[in-house]
Design a protein around this motif. Structure first.
Motif, mmCIF file in Angstrom:
data_model
loop_
_atom_site.group_PDB
_atom_site.id
_atom_site.type_symbol
_atom_site.label_atom_id
_atom_site.label_comp_id
_atom_site.label_asym_id
_atom_site.label_seq_id
_atom_site.Cartn_x
_atom_site.Cartn_y
_atom_site.Cartn_z
ATOM 1 N N GLN A 31 52.649 18.255 -3.067
ATOM 2 C CA GLN A 31 51.860 19.476 -3.158
ATOM 3 C C GLN A 31 50.420 19.179 -3.547
ATOM 4 O OE1 GLN A 31 51.952 22.870 -6.185
ATOM 5 N NE2 GLN A 31 53.407 23.618 -4.644
ATOM 6 N N TRP A 32 50.212 18.115 -4.288
ATOM 7 C CA TRP A 32 48.866 17.751 -4.730
ATOM 8 C C TRP A 32 48.112 16.893 -3.707
ATOM 9 C CZ3 TRP A 32 46.369 19.908 -8.656
ATOM 10 C CH2 TRP A 32 47.096 20.487 -9.706
ATOM 11 N N ARG A 33 48.764 16.534 -2.607
ATOM 12 C CA ARG A 33 48.182 15.582 -1.656
ATOM 13 C C ARG A 33 46.750 15.943 -1.238
ATOM 14 N NH1 ARG A 33 50.127 11.522 1.502
ATOM 15 N NH2 ARG A 33 52.313 12.002 0.985
ATOM 16 N N PRO A 34 46.448 17.205 -0.859
ATOM 17 C CA PRO A 34 45.073 17.498 -0.431
ATOM 18 C C PRO A 34 44.036 17.219 -1.511
ATOM 19 C CG PRO A 34 46.559 19.310 0.125
ATOM 20 C CD PRO A 34 47.314 18.403 -0.789
ATOM 21 N N PHE A 35 44.451 17.285 -2.768
ATOM 22 C CA PHE A 35 43.518 17.123 -3.877
ATOM 23 C C PHE A 35 43.504 15.695 -4.430
ATOM 24 C CE2 PHE A 35 45.204 21.476 -3.886
ATOM 25 C CZ PHE A 35 44.039 22.202 -3.727
ATOM 26 N N PHE A 36 44.664 15.030 -4.447
ATOM 27 C CA PHE A 36 44.781 13.735 -5.114
ATOM 28 C C PHE A 36 44.632 12.540 -4.184
ATOM 29 C CE2 PHE A 36 47.648 15.113 -8.952
ATOM 30 C CZ PHE A 36 46.641 15.966 -9.373
ATOM 31 N N GLN A 37 44.897 12.717 -2.889
ATOM 32 C CA GLN A 37 44.973 11.559 -2.003
ATOM 33 C C GLN A 37 43.693 10.725 -1.965
ATOM 34 O OE1 GLN A 37 46.589 12.431 1.874
ATOM 35 N NE2 GLN A 37 47.228 10.324 2.172
ATOM 36 N N PRO A 38 42.499 11.313 -2.106
ATOM 37 C CA PRO A 38 41.297 10.469 -2.080
ATOM 38 C C PRO A 38 41.117 9.594 -3.314
ATOM 39 C CG PRO A 38 40.791 12.753 -1.488
ATOM 40 C CD PRO A 38 42.168 12.743 -2.067
ATOM 41 N N TYR A 39 41.888 9.830 -4.367
ATOM 42 C CA TYR A 39 41.670 9.150 -5.639
ATOM 43 C C TYR A 39 42.675 8.028 -5.865
ATOM 44 C CZ TYR A 39 38.689 13.154 -6.730
ATOM 45 O OH TYR A 39 37.700 14.099 -6.702
ATOM 46 N N HIS A 40 42.350 7.156 -6.800
ATOM 47 C CA HIS A 40 43.255 6.098 -7.234
ATOM 48 C C HIS A 40 44.160 6.632 -8.336
ATOM 49 C CE1 HIS A 40 44.181 2.393 -9.688
ATOM 50 N NE2 HIS A 40 44.642 2.055 -8.510
ATOM 51 N N LEU A 41 45.460 6.396 -8.207
ATOM 52 C CA LEU A 41 46.447 6.869 -9.170
ATOM 53 C C LEU A 41 46.989 5.694 -9.977
ATOM 54 C CD1 LEU A 41 46.311 9.244 -7.095
ATOM 55 C CD2 LEU A 41 48.764 9.558 -7.453
ATOM 56 N N ILE A 42 47.148 5.906 -11.265
ATOM 57 C CA ILE A 42 47.818 4.954 -12.139
ATOM 58 C C ILE A 42 49.094 5.613 -12.643
ATOM 59 C CG2 ILE A 42 47.689 3.625 -14.281
ATOM 60 C CD1 ILE A 42 44.665 3.494 -13.917
ATOM 61 N N ILE A 43 50.237 5.087 -12.226
ATOM 62 C CA ILE A 43 51.535 5.629 -12.610
ATOM 63 C C ILE A 43 52.085 4.767 -13.746
ATOM 64 C CG2 ILE A 43 53.799 6.358 -11.808
ATOM 65 C CD1 ILE A 43 51.415 7.623 -10.289
ATOM 66 N N VAL A 44 52.412 5.382 -14.867
ATOM 67 C CA VAL A 44 53.010 4.657 -15.987
ATOM 68 C C VAL A 44 54.472 5.089 -16.073
ATOM 69 C CG1 VAL A 44 52.883 4.094 -18.427
ATOM 70 C CG2 VAL A 44 50.783 4.631 -17.175
ATOM 71 N N GLN A 45 55.358 4.181 -15.690
ATOM 72 C CA GLN A 45 56.788 4.470 -15.683
ATOM 73 C C GLN A 45 57.353 4.303 -17.077
ATOM 74 O OE1 GLN A 45 59.049 2.202 -12.845
ATOM 75 N NE2 GLN A 45 61.007 2.618 -13.862
ATOM 76 N N ASP A 46 57.975 5.342 -17.583
ATOM 77 C CA ASP A 46 58.606 5.290 -18.898
ATOM 78 C C ASP A 46 60.091 4.967 -18.722
ATOM 79 O OD1 ASP A 46 58.705 5.421 -21.633
ATOM 80 O OD2 ASP A 46 58.852 7.601 -21.730
ATOM 81 N N GLY A 47 60.722 4.526 -19.801
ATOM 82 C CA GLY A 47 62.161 4.295 -19.762
ATOM 83 C C GLY A 47 62.513 2.971 -19.101
ATOM 84 N N ASP A 48 63.666 2.944 -18.438
ATOM 85 C CA ASP A 48 64.245 1.734 -17.870
ATOM 86 C C ASP A 48 63.329 1.125 -16.806
ATOM 87 O OD1 ASP A 48 65.783 -0.249 -16.772
ATOM 88 O OD2 ASP A 48 67.437 1.053 -16.152
ATOM 89 N N PRO A 49 62.793 -0.076 -17.043
ATOM 90 C CA PRO A 49 61.879 -0.655 -16.059
ATOM 91 C C PRO A 49 62.566 -1.132 -14.787
ATOM 92 C CG PRO A 49 62.247 -2.199 -17.859
ATOM 93 C CD PRO A 49 62.916 -0.913 -18.252
ATOM 94 N N SER A 50 63.886 -1.235 -14.791
ATOM 95 C CA SER A 50 64.597 -1.663 -13.584
ATOM 96 C C SER A 50 64.787 -0.521 -12.588
ATOM 97 C CB SER A 50 65.960 -2.252 -13.954
ATOM 98 O OG SER A 50 66.819 -1.251 -14.498
ATOM 99 N N LYS A 51 64.533 0.693 -13.032
ATOM 100 C CA LYS A 51 64.668 1.839 -12.135
ATOM 101 C C LYS A 51 63.520 1.858 -11.141
ATOM 102 C CE LYS A 51 64.982 6.894 -12.093
ATOM 103 N NZ LYS A 51 64.994 8.131 -12.918
ATOM 104 N N ASN A 52 63.850 2.119 -9.885
ATOM 105 C CA ASN A 52 62.844 2.150 -8.834
ATOM 106 C C ASN A 52 62.263 3.552 -8.708
ATOM 107 O OD1 ASN A 52 61.235 1.263 -6.706
ATOM 108 N ND2 ASN A 52 62.787 1.810 -5.175
ATOM 109 N N ILE A 53 60.973 3.698 -8.977
ATOM 110 C CA ILE A 53 60.281 4.987 -8.864
ATOM 111 C C ILE A 53 59.661 5.088 -7.478
ATOM 112 C CG2 ILE A 53 58.372 6.395 -9.725
ATOM 113 C CD1 ILE A 53 60.639 6.283 -11.683
#
Length: 391
Positions: A31-53
């Protein structure tokens, strides 16, 4: 102001990172694609690091999990919370951009009263790029918005304002309530769209919410530490508020525009108003709240929240007077210096409330060490900071 998604612009796309903490697939980004796609995103995964996000295709982003936090920071990783959205501040550390926008993964594009989609990023950027007016309240609110100006009686010596460090947005639908209020008002929803942006006056604290927040990383970044929360800690859901209380005090500590202080000192009445909480030998930075709105879709479990919050509900009756009375030394001329001084005061004044504050004070010092490690131009970080790149 609100804009339809068909007329999206991407201001400062090379100067702003979007930081998102998460434990789940990021389908909400569609839903945010029109607004966020031009920018660089930093995703910080919490919890189990073996889980694939999973991140939708087409976004320029890096994903960091707990293994990355440990790899990049080594022993200093102890300052980054685990199993709590406070982990987002790792994204603040590794970013190299001037501005940060951070949002939760249960927040969606809101609509203004006319039905147009709200470009939250554009409004945050407008807030950050225009001055704040913390020393004297303008009754027409933000005088730097289109169609507004300073009202009669506003001192001309203060109309230049001060740089804005933080832009705090609000939420439609699910309000940001604490657990007791959630339990009393389980069906309450926020349907009011108030078309206003206000500068929070100097000497006034506020409960900052991290789910729709932007800030100038160069001005205030070292103070945007979300504390020790979550796994292994006696408190949760106070991460963003702790950062807000610290940052609001720390915004009193920039000397970059000390000429404004000279103007303030010329007016004794204004000086007395400002002297309550700030070091008047230094320039205060501004904090704005109001627009933009996002749509907060998910109400968290109030019983789970109560377990996380109950100590904080008691402690804040001591925490707030502490922050209201903090006076930092005049020789603190950088945010880092002020934050380190604040860490000493936290240990000294709040440890009688609970030993946790000794641990938190130490973590605040470690946070500044980590900030300087990754952000000092004089030295390279000990380990590469790149996360998993996804496009």
């Amino acid at each position: 102001m609100a804009q339809p998604s068909s007329h999206v612009t991407a201001p400062l796309k090379d100067e702003l990172d979007i930081v998102i903490p998460t434990i789940r697939n990021l389908d909400f980004l569609e839903q945010w694609r029109p607004f966020f796609q031009p920018y660089h995103l930093i995703i910080v995964q919490d919890g189990d690091p073996s889980k694939n996000i999973l991140v939708p295709d087409g976004f320029d982003c890096e994903l960091y999990n707990r293994n990355d936090v440990n790899r990049v920071l080594g022993p200093k990783s102890s300052c980054i919370s685990f199993k709590d959205s406070a982990c987002r501040c790792f994204g603040f550390l590794v970013s190299k951009k001037k501005y940060i926008f951070t949002i939760d993964d249960d927040c969606f594009v809101g609509k203004d009263p006319s039905g147009k989609e709200i470009n939250a990023l554009a409004q945050h950027i407008q807030n950050l790029l225009t001055p704040s007016t913390p020393f004297f309240f303008n009754t027409l609110y933000d005088p730097f918005r289109e169609g507004v100006d300073f009202v009669r009686g506003y001192p001309f010596s203060l109309r230049g304002g001060v740089p804005t460090a933080i832009s705090h947005g609000l939420w439609l639908n699910i309000p940001d309530y604490d657990a007791p209020t959630q339990l009393v008002k389980p069906l309450e929803r926020n349907t009011r769209y108030v078309d206003a942006v206000l500068t929070i006056p100097k000497g006034t604290l506020f409960p900052m919410c991290g789910m729709n927040l932007a800030f100038d990383r160069e001005l205030i970044g070292p103070a945007m530490y979300f504390g020790l929360m979550g796994d292994g800690q006696p408190i949760g859901r106070y991460d963003d508020m702790w950062a807000g209380w610290c940052a609001k005090n720390s915004t009193a500590i920039s000397c970059a525009n000390s000429h404004l202080i000279d103007k303030i000192e010329e007016t004794e009445t204004l000086f007395n108003v400002c002297a309550f909480q700030v070091i008047c030998d230094h320039l205060s930075l501004g904090v704005k709240t109001g627009l933009p709105y996002i749509w907060h879709s998910k109400a968290s479990n109030p019983f789970v929240n109560l377990k996380k919050e109950y100590k904080g509900i008691y402690w804040q009756e001591d925490i707030i007077p502490f922050f209201q009375s903090v006076v930092l030394p005049k020789d603190c001329t950088t945010v880092q210096q002020c934050y380190l001084e604040l860490s000493k005061l936290v240990k000294e004044k709040l440890s009688p409330v609970d030993p946790y504050f000794n641990k938190l004070g130490d973590a605040m010092v470690t946070w500044i060490e980590a900030w300087d490690l990754l952000n000092s131009p004089a030295q390279e970080p000990a380990a590469p900071v790149d996360g998993v790149k996804k496009n």
